[in-house]
Design a protein around this motif. Sequence first.
Motif, PDB file in Angstrom:
ATOM      1  N   GLY A  31     -77.987 -47.542   9.569  1.00 23.58           N
ATOM      2  CA  GLY A  31     -77.848 -46.400   8.669  1.00 23.58           C
ATOM      3  C   GLY A  31     -76.714 -46.547   7.668  1.00 23.58           C
ATOM      4  O   GLY A  31     -76.260 -45.555   7.081  1.00 23.58           O
ATOM      5  N   ILE A  32     -76.265 -47.785   7.432  1.00 20.02           N
ATOM      6  CA  ILE A  32     -75.195 -48.030   6.468  1.00 20.02           C
ATOM      7  C   ILE A  32     -75.774 -48.104   5.059  1.00 20.02           C
ATOM      8  O   ILE A  32     -76.870 -48.635   4.844  1.00 20.02           O
ATOM      9  N   ASN A  33     -75.051 -47.598   4.094  1.00 18.43           N
ATOM     10  CA  ASN A  33     -75.450 -47.651   2.689  1.00 18.43           C
ATOM     11  C   ASN A  33     -75.271 -49.083   2.186  1.00 18.43           C
ATOM     12  O   ASN A  33     -74.158 -49.519   1.912  1.00 18.43           O
ATOM     13  N   VAL A  34     -76.367 -49.831   2.091  1.00 15.58           N
ATOM     14  CA  VAL A  34     -76.317 -51.243   1.745  1.00 15.58           C
ATOM     15  C   VAL A  34     -77.354 -51.554   0.671  1.00 15.58           C
ATOM     16  O   VAL A  34     -78.427 -50.961   0.630  1.00 15.58           O
ATOM     17  N   ARG A  35     -76.999 -52.505  -0.202  1.00 13.86           N
ATOM     18  CA  ARG A  35     -77.941 -53.032  -1.191  1.00 13.86           C
ATOM     19  C   ARG A  35     -77.974 -54.552  -1.060  1.00 13.86           C
ATOM     20  O   ARG A  35     -76.950 -55.182  -0.775  1.00 13.86           O
ATOM     21  N   VAL A  36     -79.149 -55.134  -1.301  1.00 18.81           N
ATOM     22  CA  VAL A  36     -79.316 -56.590  -1.273  1.00 18.81           C
ATOM     23  C   VAL A  36     -79.933 -57.006  -2.601  1.00 18.81           C
ATOM     24  O   VAL A  36     -80.989 -56.488  -2.991  1.00 18.81           O
ATOM     25  N   VAL A  37     -79.277 -57.926  -3.300  1.00 16.95           N
ATOM     26  CA  VAL A  37     -79.796 -58.424  -4.574  1.00 16.95           C
ATOM     27  C   VAL A  37     -79.995 -59.933  -4.478  1.00 16.95           C
ATOM     28  O   VAL A  37     -79.301 -60.615  -3.723  1.00 16.95           O
ATOM     29  N   ASP A  38     -80.947 -60.437  -5.249  1.00 22.44           N
ATOM     30  CA  ASP A  38     -81.233 -61.872  -5.217  1.00 22.44           C
ATOM     31  C   ASP A  38     -81.734 -62.317  -6.576  1.00 22.44           C
ATOM     32  O   ASP A  38     -82.471 -61.583  -7.245  1.00 22.44           O
ATOM     33  N   LYS A  39     -81.363 -63.536  -6.953  1.00 23.54           N
ATOM     34  CA  LYS A  39     -81.749 -64.064  -8.259  1.00 23.54           C
ATOM     35  C   LYS A  39     -83.192 -64.509  -8.302  1.00 23.54           C
ATOM     36  O   LYS A  39     -83.802 -64.611  -9.371  1.00 23.54           O
ATOM     37  N   ARG A  40     -83.794 -64.794  -7.128  1.00 22.91           N
ATOM     38  CA  ARG A  40     -85.171 -65.268  -7.107  1.00 22.91           C
ATOM     39  C   ARG A  40     -86.135 -64.109  -7.402  1.00 22.91           C
ATOM     40  O   ARG A  40     -85.977 -63.021  -6.853  1.00 22.91           O
ATOM     41  N   PRO A  41     -87.145 -64.333  -8.241  1.00 23.29           N
ATOM     42  CA  PRO A  41     -88.103 -63.253  -8.532  1.00 23.29           C
ATOM     43  C   PRO A  41     -89.032 -62.955  -7.359  1.00 23.29           C
ATOM     44  O   PRO A  41     -89.665 -61.916  -7.325  1.00 23.29           O
ATOM     45  N   ALA A  42     -89.104 -63.880  -6.378  1.00 23.04           N
ATOM     46  CA  ALA A  42     -89.954 -63.666  -5.208  1.00 23.04           C
ATOM     47  C   ALA A  42     -89.343 -64.380  -4.025  1.00 23.04           C
ATOM     48  O   ALA A  42     -88.496 -65.267  -4.167  1.00 23.04           O
ATOM     49  N   LYS A  43     -89.781 -63.997  -2.833  1.00 22.04           N
ATOM     50  CA  LYS A  43     -89.256 -64.628  -1.629  1.00 22.04           C
ATOM     51  C   LYS A  43     -89.757 -66.061  -1.524  1.00 22.04           C
ATOM     52  O   LYS A  43     -90.721 -66.462  -2.183  1.00 22.04           O
ATOM     53  N   VAL A  44     -89.116 -66.852  -0.680  1.00 19.67           N
ATOM     54  CA  VAL A  44     -89.520 -68.235  -0.435  1.00 19.67           C
ATOM     55  C   VAL A  44     -90.934 -68.252   0.128  1.00 19.67           C
ATOM     56  O   VAL A  44     -91.258 -67.505   1.048  1.00 19.67           O
ATOM     57  N   MET A  45     -91.785 -69.114  -0.444  1.00 17.43           N
ATOM     58  CA  MET A  45     -93.173 -69.170   0.016  1.00 17.43           C
ATOM     59  C   MET A  45     -93.454 -70.390   0.887  1.00 17.43           C
ATOM     60  O   MET A  45     -94.445 -70.425   1.617  1.00 17.43           O
ATOM     61  N   ALA A  46     -92.613 -71.419   0.817  1.00 18.53           N
ATOM     62  CA  ALA A  46     -92.847 -72.629   1.607  1.00 18.53           C
ATOM     63  C   ALA A  46     -91.543 -73.396   1.716  1.00 18.53           C
ATOM     64  O   ALA A  46     -90.590 -73.179   0.964  1.00 18.53           O
TER      65      ALA A  46
END
Length: 629
Positions: free
Chosen positions: A31-46
Amino acid sequence: MSPPPPSYVDVLVIGAGPAGVMMGTALSHAGINVRVVDKRPAKVMAGQADGIQPRTIEVFQSYGLAQRLLERGNQMHSLAFYNPRRDGKGVERTSRVPDVTAPTARYRFEVTLHQGEIEAIFLDSMRAHGLEVERPCVPESIEISGDEKELQSRESYPVKVVLRHLVDATLDAAPNGMHTNAIDPSVESSGSTLETVYAKYVLGADGAHSWVRNALGISLDGEQTDHVWGVVDSVPVTDFPDIRNRTAIHSDNGSCMIIPREGDKVRLYVQITDGLQADDHGRIDRSAVTPERVMEIAKRSMRPYKLEFPDPPEWWTCYVIGQRVAKNFSVKDRAFIAGDACHTHSPKAGQGMNASMNDSHNLAWKLAHVLRGWASPDLLKTYELERRKYARDLINFDKKLADLFSGKAVSPGNAEGVTHQEFQGLLQSMGGFTSGIGIQYIPSLITDATSQSLAEGLVIGQRFVPQEIIRIADSRPFEIQDLLVSDTKWKVVFFVGDPKEVREYAVVTAVGEYLQEEKSFLRRFTPKGAAKDAVFTILTVSSTAKDDADYTDIHPGLRTHWSRAFTDDIAIDEKAGGTAYRVYGIDPASGAVVVCRPDGYVSFVCALEDVTKGRLEEYFGKFMIATKV
């Protein structure tokens, strides 16, 4: 147009790789106020990392995530070794041994599954708690306040980060398909928006080329080796008998490791020894390495067995082994780094993703405690103390492994080569470490081994050893680890012996009455108005035979709920149970109290009779903040 107003967040996580999504999961669950940002436009696919060690499976289980991992992943139970044949005609199997050599492991195998699927387990869990990764998004600047008063305040937001939210961005990739987390300066900023974020804490989980680490001026100590390896994920056609086992091959053509994956997929690590040149800066030029070359070397290394690749590889890369540890894992205890951002090493021991996720697992509950005002900010210093020591140990092991694996095997033409006994001996002797089961945190503010002799089988600083116990009220068997869930709460386990005996009953009653007093740790370190089990989960384990035990034998001060009273006896189906006191080294006649940290590690032990003498208050008082009366 005026800029948008700044944003405020308790924890900003930069990078959504294994370390980042583990942190996002842990904090969103809490329940912590957290944000996650990432430079990749999509998650790793392989591709990318793929191995989950036994201790990490236990950690997944503690978050309720192990089932999906076990259902979708491949299990490795055996480790095979191949060495040159005496007649010089290829390789032959020298031995086959258990893949995991950690006797107390709950899961006696490794799981392999591609990183994208592993990250998806966390992403879905985060989503269920209302948290999504914001992408593509890159940090442009980070600044930590120099005001000591602000740094010491629990209410302040002393870390300023400027984020650029991209509309159209290309995913940068290093040569040979090996992705990095560096920010591509060629990315167009048109259409992007800038956001200023003020955070109480920031975690840099942005990989080996970490922008956060570099922006904070944290150096990496270590060196680059001259060992070059190619990696290919494919579905081969072969008559090699151990293709579905983890296999280490030392051949006259170089070394190779086989890692079976989900379905029919196989990952091959292949040593590249010929045709490599250094550039003007002394760096190995990997441009001559192709997937076809990697696969050809693999074919030669596995002779006389046949190995064919009818389809192109799903993923491949080439890397030079580097072994480095960050000089610091935090700055001013407000900005932290985790995972590959603070330690890099070879992937063949299957440690990278595990180390990354366990960094975050170690830090998450500490952040939650400090943010809630439960603990002193000094608690955060134990993150670097514990995880940097682990990282240094990992690098030392990795150096030995890389040298032995990359060295030529002993053969009629190479008497000074690496022997089978040396290589197998290293992997088996380090089984406790590589599995994660034997990792032990050193004495600190939260790790006190003073009374270790009261429970010699529960090593202070190591994770809580699994055992099956019986819930008294309904005779249902439970694995004790499943009661030690990752919910940011301390688990205090009272081994009370047999309370039907006069002496034990008197002690249990005295402890129960003491815990109801205002001075007890339960009252003293639980915030006013909070649920009585908000910070601490109390469990009792008796030694009474299940047919005689009653949960009402436990004093109400210890029996916080009927479901938390257990006994150490054989289960109804007679498959397990009845060995906890013996395995843990606890005398049923005297009992003991075992404190388990929110991340599942044993941190303190005391005698049952010492509870009324204030030993638990003394321990928790070193770092917890007492409730103001």
